[in-house]
Enzyme design. Structure first.
Site, PDB file in Angstrom:
ATOM      1  N   GLU A 131      -8.791   8.934   7.466  1.00  8.91           N
ATOM      2  CA  GLU A 131      -7.851   9.024   8.586  1.00  8.91           C
ATOM      3  C   GLU A 131      -8.088  10.253   9.447  1.00  8.91           C
ATOM      4  OE1 GLU A 131      -6.961   8.242   5.472  1.00  8.91           O
ATOM      5  OE2 GLU A 131      -5.985   6.290   5.568  1.00  8.91           O
ATOM      6  N   HIS A 158       4.847   4.206   0.156  1.00  6.83           N
ATOM      7  CA  HIS A 158       4.553   3.176   1.174  1.00  6.83           C
ATOM      8  C   HIS A 158       5.833   2.679   1.849  1.00  6.83           C
ATOM      9  CE1 HIS A 158       0.860   2.958  -1.271  1.00  6.83           C
ATOM     10  NE2 HIS A 158       0.280   2.353  -0.269  1.00  6.83           N
TER      11      HIS A 158
HETATM   12  C1  LIG Z   1      -5.057   7.702   2.470  1.00  2.00           C
HETATM   13  C2  LIG Z   1      -4.897   6.238   2.318  1.00  2.00           C
HETATM   14  N1  LIG Z   1      -5.395   5.423   3.264  1.00  2.00           N
HETATM   15  C3  LIG Z   1      -5.276   4.093   3.135  1.00  2.00           C
HETATM   16  C4  LIG Z   1      -4.647   3.544   2.067  1.00  2.00           C
HETATM   17  C5  LIG Z   1      -4.498   2.029   1.943  1.00  2.00           C
HETATM   18  N2  LIG Z   1      -5.347   1.525   0.890  1.00  2.00           N
HETATM   19  C6  LIG Z   1      -4.866   1.304  -0.347  1.00  2.00           C
HETATM   20  S1  LIG Z   1      -6.043   0.825  -1.396  1.00  2.00           S
HETATM   21  C7  LIG Z   1      -7.223   0.894  -0.230  1.00  2.00           C
HETATM   22  C8  LIG Z   1      -8.631   0.546  -0.589  1.00  2.00           C
HETATM   23  C9  LIG Z   1      -9.147   1.436  -1.652  1.00  2.00           C
HETATM   24  O1  LIG Z   1     -10.379   0.982  -2.089  1.00  2.00           O
HETATM   25  P1  LIG Z   1     -11.084   1.640  -3.313  1.00  2.00           P
HETATM   26  O2  LIG Z   1     -10.979   3.118  -3.231  1.00  2.00           O
HETATM   27  O3  LIG Z   1     -12.450   1.083  -3.380  1.00  2.00           O
HETATM   28  O4  LIG Z   1     -10.232   1.214  -4.589  1.00  2.00           O
HETATM   29  P2  LIG Z   1      -9.994  -0.215  -5.232  1.00  2.00           P
HETATM   30  O5  LIG Z   1      -8.749  -0.754  -4.633  1.00  2.00           O
HETATM   31  O6  LIG Z   1     -11.194  -1.041  -4.950  1.00  2.00           O
HETATM   32  O7  LIG Z   1      -9.788   0.028  -6.683  1.00  2.00           O
HETATM   33  C10 LIG Z   1      -6.694   1.294   0.987  1.00  2.00           C
HETATM   34  C11 LIG Z   1      -7.448   1.436   2.240  1.00  2.00           C
HETATM   35  C12 LIG Z   1      -4.102   4.428   1.118  1.00  2.00           C
HETATM   36  N3  LIG Z   1      -3.423   3.979   0.051  1.00  2.00           N
HETATM   37  N4  LIG Z   1      -4.253   5.764   1.256  1.00  2.00           N
END
Ligand SMILES: Cc1ncc(C[n+]2csc(CCOP(=O)(O)OP(=O)(O)O)c2C)c(N)n1
Ligand SMILES: [Mg+2]
Lengths: 343, 320
Positions: A75, A144
């Site tokens: 971000e 959230h």
């Molecule tokens: C700072 C932030 N930005 C965006 C999000 C929204 N978000 C939640 S999970 C996710 C994807 C995360 O992917 P990854 O790190 O690969 O973990 P996985 O869900 O695959 O275990 C996003 C963008 C968040 N929770 N925190």
């Protein structure tokens, strides 16, 4: 021509209509197109996410990945990049998926977007829109569900917009994109599916002009975003008891339409402000101070604030329900004003 | 196989417990029996179970919103976890956190962080604390492939390297950050390669093989406990479910899903222990675990909601 659209679709339409006529606009955010890197699976882009809540759905198909840009989860990087791009003539509209994630990009907004014009003697402007999603009631837990209106409203240089109807959402979004300043555009996740009559053609709604959602002569209720609807529900109950409430939706918190609020209180003599946010250093305290300062003579009873408590937002459904102000609390606040006797 | 039979049984039990718990969570989500976002861990069991049983009492770790597997791999009781799925009073966090924010410090689980990369600085700080306090504990931080783009990720590796903190950064690279494919979002050659500029030893391993994960973790723990500072493990894995339950997953190619399903960590485990442990014995444990899961959810369903007065408790710790 108007038709019925919900807030989500009204926002989608506003973005689409403005992108059609202004090639400087790009959308940036996480999964706002969806399926990035997997065009092999979905070459037309039709089944892609279009954001977690689907606000940007199908814009990918029309505008392509060059203008509907899925970023990495960075971000600070993409909000800062939007600022920089705006300085060289672009009109970026970025999405922070949940307002709670403000922390991860706040420095770019607080110390840069908001201040560049002022610090540099009026020579630059930062025409970006930061769309973000607010609100409790989605069972999304403490990280959230926040609204955090005041964290943005506090900062000079940022404009803060938070529509509660689809008609307002579209008109305010078009104003936001055309505004030469950084605009924080807050969308309530529990209002996305709320229908309204929305004109088909593009139109703007100016910032700093409140909407009177219901006229009344006995008490002024200012609702903050989703709480406008809770206030309207309370107004119905009050009407059955012979109390006519005027319900005001400020629509934008920065700038704030002080005149409409003060004018209404002058008429009614009573003010209740309803906000699901935490009570301290909030829009209700801000509006209370405004009226105590400039409208004191009109007041016939103490100003009342109906807000969430000074706690994080719990996950557990009954606790979360207790967190969010309900019509009964508003009715009780208004009743207490009518029972108030000056000594 | 150098591991004791007892250890093998333990690894199997924890892995199958995760799978069966998440099977139930998926049904609950499909039937709308619980509110909120539910992030299942199925497919990634070998990572949690390769890493977490190796932590000692006093060690700590941070998790994410995708934390059920981590909690179960640490033997946090299933009924408390099920309670948290619903937000019931019997939940490990009394229902206040929800299933995205499961934590139980008695089991070393500092917390499930909903903010991507939010746990890394905190785990790093725990490791810093151990070092300062003269303890030979280590900490671990789980994160996904999507987390490496956050400033918090880079600043944590930087801090850990600067102060040689005994923290193990455990990446669960499941190829997707929400609907975004790794080859799109990652410019580095790999996530393990991203540790090199910070001078942090890193390995990329087969995250569907619990034994490979365990070996890597043993080495990292040894480094941490002996004063060798931080390590990073990149475990290649796959999530069978969506980003959250309800995600239609149309971004996943069918061939890819099939390929990874063939690498299933439970299947792989069975293959490795073939000839050492009877398949029937593993099946019996599976059945027993399914019964445990049923009981846990029965308990949670029957449990009361937290009292509304709890809305305003726990905001501040009382003065000592
Ligand atoms: C700072 C932030 N930005 C965006 C999000 C929204 N978000 C939640 S999970 C996710 C994807 C995360 O992917 P990854 O790190 O690969 O973990 P996985 O869900 O695959 O275990 C996003 C963008 C968040 N929770 N925190
Ligand atoms: Mg991932």
């Amino acid at each position: 021509m108007t038709r019925t659209l919900n807030i989500k679709d009204a926002l989608n339409e506003a973005l689409r209509q403005e992108m059609e006529v202004d090639s400087r606009i790009v959308l940036m955010g996480e999964d706002i197109a969806g399926g990035a890197g997997r065009d092999d699976v979905n070459p037309e882009g039709t089944d892609c996410w279009g954001g977690v809540f689907g606000v940007t759905k199908d814009l990918l198909g029309q505008f392509g990945r060059e203008r509907v840009v899925d970023t990495a989860i960075a971000e600070t990087g993409f909000v800062g990049a939007a600022i920089g791009a705006s300085l060289v003539g672009m009109r970026p509209v970025v999405e922070i998926m949940f307002a709670d994630f403000i922390g991860t990009s706040y420095d770019q907004l607080l110390n840069h977007a908001a201040k560049l014009r002022y610090m540099y003697g009026g020579k630059v402007s930062v025409p970006i829109v930061v769309r973000t999603v607010t609100g409790a009631g989605f069972r999304a837990g403490a990280e959230h569900s926040q609204t955090l209106y005041s964290l943005y409203t506090h900062v000079p240089g940022l404009k803060v917009v938070a529509p509660s109807t689809a008609r307002d959402a579209k008109g305010l979004m078009l104003s936001a994109i055309r505004d030469p300043n950084p605009v924080i555009f807050m969308e309530h996740k529990r209002l996305y599916l709320l229908d309204d009559d929305v004109p088909e053609e593009p139109y703007t709604i100016p910032f700093g002009v409140a909407r009177i959602a219901r006229e009344g002569s006995d008490v002024t209720i200012v609702g903050v975003q989703k709480m406008v609807h809770t206030a309207l529900d309370a107004a119905k109950v009050l009407a059955e008891q012979g109390i006519e409430a005027e319900v005001i939706d400020p629509r934008t918190y920065s700038p704030l339409d002080e005149d409409t609020i003060l004018g209404s209180v002058e008429k009614t003599g009573r003010l209740v402000i309803v906000d699901e946010s935490h009570p301290r250093c909030s829009l209700p305290t801000d509006i209370s101070a405004l009226v105590a300062d400039k409208g004191f003579a009109s007041l016939r009873s103490p100003i009342k604030m109906v807000t969430g408590p000074h706690t994080p937002i719990p996950f557990s459904p009954p606790l979360e329900d207790a967190f969010i102000p309900d019509p009964d609390q508003i009715v009780a606040a208004v009743k207490s004003q009518f029972e108030y006797a000056t000594t | 196989m150098t591991l004791a039979r007892e250890t093998l049984i333990d690894l199997w039990t924890r892995m199958i417990r995760i799978r069966r718990f998440e099977d139930r969570v998926a049904i609950i989500a499909a039937n709308n029996e619980a509110d909120g976002f539910l992030h299942t861990y199925s497919g990634q069991e070998a990572v949690a179970v390769g890493v977490l049983p190796l932590l000692n009492d006093g060690d700590a770790f941070t998790s994410t919103y995708r934390n059920h597997g981590h909690a179960i791999a640490r033997n946090i009781p299933l009924d408390g976890l099920a309670g948290e799925v619903y937000g019931k009073a019997n939940g490990v966090c009394r229902g206040k956190g929800g299933s995205m924010h499961v934590a139980d410090q008695d089991f070393g689980m500092i917390g499930g962080m909903g903010i991507v990369a939010g746990g890394l600085p905190i785990a790093t700080g725990a490791a810093y604390g151990y070092k300062y306090l003269g303890k030979d504990n280590v900490s671990a931080a789980f994160f996904g492939d999507g987390a490496v783009h956050q400033g918090a990720w880079h600043e944590s590796l930087d801090f850990a390297a600067l102060f040689q903190c005994p923290v193990i950064f455990v990446c669960e690279n499941n190829l997707y950050a929400e609907s975004t494919y790794i080859e799109y979002h990652l410019n580095a050659e790999s996530i393990s390669a991203m540790a090199a500029p910070y001078g942090i030893p890193a390995v990329q391993i087969d995250g569907m093989d619990v034994f490979a994960v365990r070996d890597a973790m043993e080495e990292a723990i040894e480094r941490g406990r002996s004063g060798g500072g931080p390590s990073l493990i990149e475990a290649m894995t796959y999530r069978y479910g969506g980003q959250y339950e309800g995600d239609n997953q149309l971004y996943k190619p069918a061939k890819e899903v099939t390929w990874w399903r063939e690498q299933d960590p439970l299947l792989r485990f069975r293959e490795t222990v073939d000839g050492i442990i009877d398949a029937a014995e593993l099946d019996a444990i599976d059945e027993q675990v399914q019964a445990e899961v049923t009981v846990a959810f029965d308990v949670a369903i029957a449990a009361p909601w937290p009292d509304v007065s709890e809305l305003t408790t726990d905001v501040y710790a009382p003065l000592a």
